[in-house]
Design an enzyme around this catalytic site. Sequence first.
Site, short mmCIF file in Angstrom:
data_model
loop_
_atom_site.label_atom_id
_atom_site.label_comp_id
_atom_site.label_asym_id
_atom_site.label_seq_id
_atom_site.Cartn_x
_atom_site.Cartn_y
_atom_site.Cartn_z
N ASP A 1 -13.57 -8.61 -9.76
CA ASP A 1 -14.61 -7.58 -9.69
C ASP A 1 -14.28 -6.35 -10.54
O ASP A 1 -14.64 -5.25 -10.18
CB ASP A 1 -14.85 -7.18 -8.23
CG ASP A 1 -13.58 -6.68 -7.56
OD1 ASP A 1 -12.49 -6.82 -8.16
OD2 ASP A 1 -13.67 -6.15 -6.45
N ASP B 1 -8.68 -1.97 -9.16
CA ASP B 1 -9.17 -0.63 -9.47
C ASP B 1 -8.48 0.45 -8.62
O ASP B 1 -8.26 1.56 -9.10
CB ASP B 1 -10.69 -0.54 -9.36
CG ASP B 1 -11.20 -0.94 -7.99
OD1 ASP B 1 -10.42 -1.49 -7.19
OD2 ASP B 1 -12.39 -0.69 -7.72
N THR C 1 -6.17 -9.26 -9.83
CA THR C 1 -6.83 -9.32 -8.52
C THR C 1 -7.65 -10.60 -8.46
O THR C 1 -8.28 -10.98 -9.45
CB THR C 1 -7.74 -8.11 -8.27
OG1 THR C 1 -8.59 -8.39 -7.15
CG2 THR C 1 -8.64 -7.82 -9.45
N ARG D 1 -14.55 -9.14 -1.03
CA ARG D 1 -15.02 -8.12 -0.10
C ARG D 1 -16.26 -7.41 -0.61
O ARG D 1 -17.16 -7.08 0.13
CB ARG D 1 -13.90 -7.11 0.19
CG ARG D 1 -13.85 -6.73 1.66
CD ARG D 1 -12.59 -5.99 2.03
NE ARG D 1 -11.39 -6.80 1.80
CZ ARG D 1 -10.16 -6.36 1.98
NH1 ARG D 1 -9.95 -5.10 2.36
NH2 ARG D 1 -9.13 -7.15 1.78
N ARG E 1 0.85 -1.18 0.00
CA ARG E 1 0.00 0.00 0.00
C ARG E 1 0.89 1.24 0.00
O ARG E 1 2.00 1.21 0.53
CB ARG E 1 -0.87 0.03 1.26
CG ARG E 1 -2.16 -0.75 1.10
CD ARG E 1 -2.91 -0.82 2.40
NE ARG E 1 -2.32 -1.83 3.27
CZ ARG E 1 -2.62 -1.99 4.56
NH1 ARG E 1 -3.48 -1.16 5.14
NH2 ARG E 1 -2.08 -2.94 5.27
N ASP F 1 -10.36 -11.20 -6.94
CA ASP F 1 -11.80 -11.04 -6.72
C ASP F 1 -12.65 -11.03 -7.99
O ASP F 1 -13.86 -11.18 -7.93
CB ASP F 1 -12.08 -9.74 -5.94
CG ASP F 1 -11.69 -9.84 -4.48
OD1 ASP F 1 -11.41 -10.96 -4.02
OD2 ASP F 1 -11.65 -8.81 -3.80
#
Lengths: 327, 327, 327, 327
Positions: free
Chosen positions: B136, B109, B132, B178, B78, B134
Amino acid sequence: MENLAGLRRIGVLTSGGDAPGMNAAVRAVVRTASFHGLEVVGIRRGFNGLHDGDMDLIGPRDVANIIQRGGTKLLTARSEAWRTPEGRAQGAEHLRHWKVDGLVVIGGDGSFRGAHLLAQEHGFRVMGVPGTIDNDLYGTDYTIGYHTAVETALDAVDRLRDTGASHERIFVVEVMGRHAGHIAIEVALAGGAEEVLVPERPKPLAEVAQTVRQSQERGKTSSIVIVAEGYPGGTDAVARAITENTGEETRVSILGHIQRGGTPVAHDRVLASVLGQAAVEALLAGRSGEMVGEVCQQLNYVPFEETWTKRKDVSTNKYRCARLLSC
Amino acid sequence: MENLAGLRRIGVLTSGGDAPGMNAAVRAVVRTASFHGLEVVGIRRGFNGLHDGDMDLIGPRDVANIIQRGGTKLLTARSEAWRTPEGRAQGAEHLRHWKVDGLVVIGGDGSFRGAHLLAQEHGFRVMGVPGTIDNDLYGTDYTIGYHTAVETALDAVDRLRDTGASHERIFVVEVMGRHAGHIAIEVALAGGAEEVLVPERPKPLAEVAQTVRQSQERGKTSSIVIVAEGYPGGTDAVARAITENTGEETRVSILGHIQRGGTPVAHDRVLASVLGQAAVEALLAGRSGEMVGEVCQQLNYVPFEETWTKRKDVSTNKYRCARLLSC
Amino acid sequence: MENLAGLRRIGVLTSGGDAPGMNAAVRAVVRTASFHGLEVVGIRRGFNGLHDGDMDLIGPRDVANIIQRGGTKLLTARSEAWRTPEGRAQGAEHLRHWKVDGLVVIGGDGSFRGAHLLAQEHGFRVMGVPGTIDNDLYGTDYTIGYHTAVETALDAVDRLRDTGASHERIFVVEVMGRHAGHIAIEVALAGGAEEVLVPERPKPLAEVAQTVRQSQERGKTSSIVIVAEGYPGGTDAVARAITENTGEETRVSILGHIQRGGTPVAHDRVLASVLGQAAVEALLAGRSGEMVGEVCQQLNYVPFEETWTKRKDVSTNKYRCARLLSC
Amino acid sequence: MENLAGLRRIGVLTSGGDAPGMNAAVRAVVRTASFHGLEVVGIRRGFNGLHDGDMDLIGPRDVANIIQRGGTKLLTARSEAWRTPEGRAQGAEHLRHWKVDGLVVIGGDGSFRGAHLLAQEHGFRVMGVPGTIDNDLYGTDYTIGYHTAVETALDAVDRLRDTGASHERIFVVEVMGRHAGHIAIEVALAGGAEEVLVPERPKPLAEVAQTVRQSQERGKTSSIVIVAEGYPGGTDAVARAITENTGEETRVSILGHIQRGGTPVAHDRVLASVLGQAAVEALLAGRSGEMVGEVCQQLNYVPFEETWTKRKDVSTNKYRCARLLSC
């Protein structure tokens, strides 16, 4: 959904080479039928069992805990009897005796020919579900079993890479695909192979050997060449050509039948589930004489004939990408 | 292909949560660049390393034998610094110092927001690659890492099914996601789960408990309920509701971070290879400010903004199929 | 522990066929040495690299993150040069130049012969660590790599069982073991094979065919016969004999080099760690000219000569158990 | 072998927590019995089913194709009824009704207490087979299921290492072992963990935190700490102590029930086969009231009482080795 076809009892069989995910497809057929109020007859050993009357009623609990099993619990076999009109007539007789008024056939194009003849000669409603590891069926992006076979072959290539890198060797690896290079290209790209040879794109063996030599000149000390089973001339000829042109020993590894078995990966279970459901619902909606596949994540119906008269080419993009990235 | 953008040296970084296949994407970027005569700078720890100037030249041999490795060799982190215009200005300064005139960002994203700001504020050409687990992201059928995460979760569910069936227990299994239920639905359908709960389709917990009870009344002695991490109320509440309504003990299993790691499956390696190549070739063709994904097996370019302003829904067909086949 | 031998710097090499866990052994050697204040020189390509002087200092961080990697990062090779006294003298010269005063050799009995000659002719302290998938070394219950090879072969047999059961076929499966049947017996017992053929227990092929026929008469519709690579007459002869005596088609599957690679299983990583540590500590304690193995979970030291003059038989209990349970 | 005990029909049940390989043990019991001319009654749900009379005759074909299945087809359960003399008397009554004159109990020490009471109070011949993933039974080097649980946990740790290394994070991983650290130590050593905490060797948490800090000072950017489920104070306390002492974020991963399931590894299938056979042959030879295990690859018989009165310690060598090699 409405039962437009007035069905009451359908049959299901698996035919041709077994493929991981066939059990998931059978489960989907049985449970979808049950959900819509239909009974299901499970036919053993493909058209052979249909000819012999080797079948029984099966319900939702009979297909519990098989979604993750390789192979096919309904068994599969080649059928000489089905090649003759008399043989097929006898199968039709068994279906009438069991009051089966619709049939789902899970297999490849050979199986769909058998299904097509049954539909044409005896008026049965038949839908096909694409189950074959080779992924060589027109009308569907992927066939049931293909992704599992790719993972199995890729796992083997990863292992060969370990030992090849340690010994600085050249491995020539034969993967399944009698007429099609889908598995070969996917495995080559995913396995970081230095070269891939598929029946759809034959090339001079001298060129192959040159690719390997150049890759060694760029500093690679081990190389992997993937060859589809059906490549003209065969895998041993490829290995010999490399040895002759590079002076390096090569090892040949034929992966063979291990690519047919094993717990199906998620993709094959999901595809089998979706298409098994779709085949039953297509029968209910009055469709017949078609294979149901998936194209761009949408259901796609093609007449049985197209599965053997039309061809699905390998991906040119992936073929090129595999070669470019081995630089 | 022509180098329309006049590029000479590009950078590459991985950012956000790591995903299996990121290494394959980095390899593809480096080798495609090399193939087209470009140099590549590898930036460590995502935007954090870009801000700190933590980078080095890397070549085709530096990315040998990483296509099959989980995680990311470029590391990820991060970055608080990147949230400020000053932080980004400092990163831009480092890029200019290293003479980098194009950048490939591999991530989700959040990473594309960071990439977007760099492109807008400092005029760098940037392309994004969707990495990623996920799945998404709008603009691509699948993200890099998703299929591996599904297999890892599915393997865990298969194991839980073994012990659940032996003890005739109910398992409530939390998988990653998530904000999205893609993993949950795929795993539920492939794992033969009795129920699946995703943030996109909330439902009363009493209804969930009823589904489990009905499934037991139909003769199932064990049940598996898949819950996406981001499901409103949380996984424990689901388990409690089932216990209260059925009187049966439930066990909760949180799969957690194991879903991020592991050798990537073929699909993720292939997608990463294809999109890594495409991102570099897009920069060469003069494109910028976009993510390159794959839709219907074709390359698809979407402006960065759309990756966070537009949503990709879960598959209604698979959601329904999972429920129908658990009958 | 005390450094009785007054060592300051040791060398480590891997030799012969690579085996999963060799990297874990190298890591253990390097870190144990470091723990005890010794420096380590990593020698590449076995005795070949020792002859060529292909070596470098390596430290604890150089062996980070390799415990789980198949193959050997130090590489391995056959060495023609090492067969001559001159070749070995040159290797000794390199060791003196690098100030190496002890050596750990990871490999099989062929490698220990090379180590033995170096110790005898040039007075170097050398300890051996058993690394070979075949498990055919006297003085240790198991060799490093054996358990991983067994798992790889067993996974393949499980897959073949899936397809064999679906097609009701007989599979004849060749596993590694040029002179020894350890892998074959373990895989046969674990895989539920109907018959197992090992070099240590030859039997008439007619008897083998009879076993298969009887197993079919007891209701088994598919059969698996495991054959060790070194079985007299070879695998194809076994398959032919079965076909001739039963009238059933057989399929042959040669598992081959995939058994050498792959992530080592826990047992191999643990054994490699324990023996790598023990080899260094044996050098420190003044031992030399021995292989350190594990017998009944205790360290066991045997003179190099015994590794090729004495034989470890296969387990008669397991051999009988495999046959009894296939009833 | 001679049937000294004059047996004609034996029973078999699995009890306690399920363990991979229990099916292989049941198969071995059934087939060995059949080989020696005995009939077998399969009892479902452990002592619960024995109390309820939930049992049936099973033959060699009923246990076909289960050697590779996780869980137990005979099911398992806790039994309140078995805690009372009346409950056990009812079970004995069922055994007499079914003409069962010998029993094989597959499970852990709790199951052997139940078996012991049955033998003592009602004079039945009973042999025990050690089936539990925790490996905490005195009298056998390994228990059935242990090696599979280790592989499952190790696979998870490898995955966590991937993501931990990419994010440079500290992971605290809880593995199974309520009273014993066998799994924890094996996984820590094989997984290259920086620290391992087992109930048998408690230590101050400040020391644990210091180990992690020192490992980071030596250049490690990610760390893995393995904690056995039964470690005093619990896993969360370990994580908090590390965070407080190092200032670094930690992630906790509880592996949980996935460690119970899955296809058994070769070792567990082989051990289950050997011990299943041995248990039946022990009954035939007139033995009773004992567990049969394996020590140094030899069969070993211990009275039931010793399985709960004596302790098997964890391996001090491996515990030390794990710590030394994490340097």
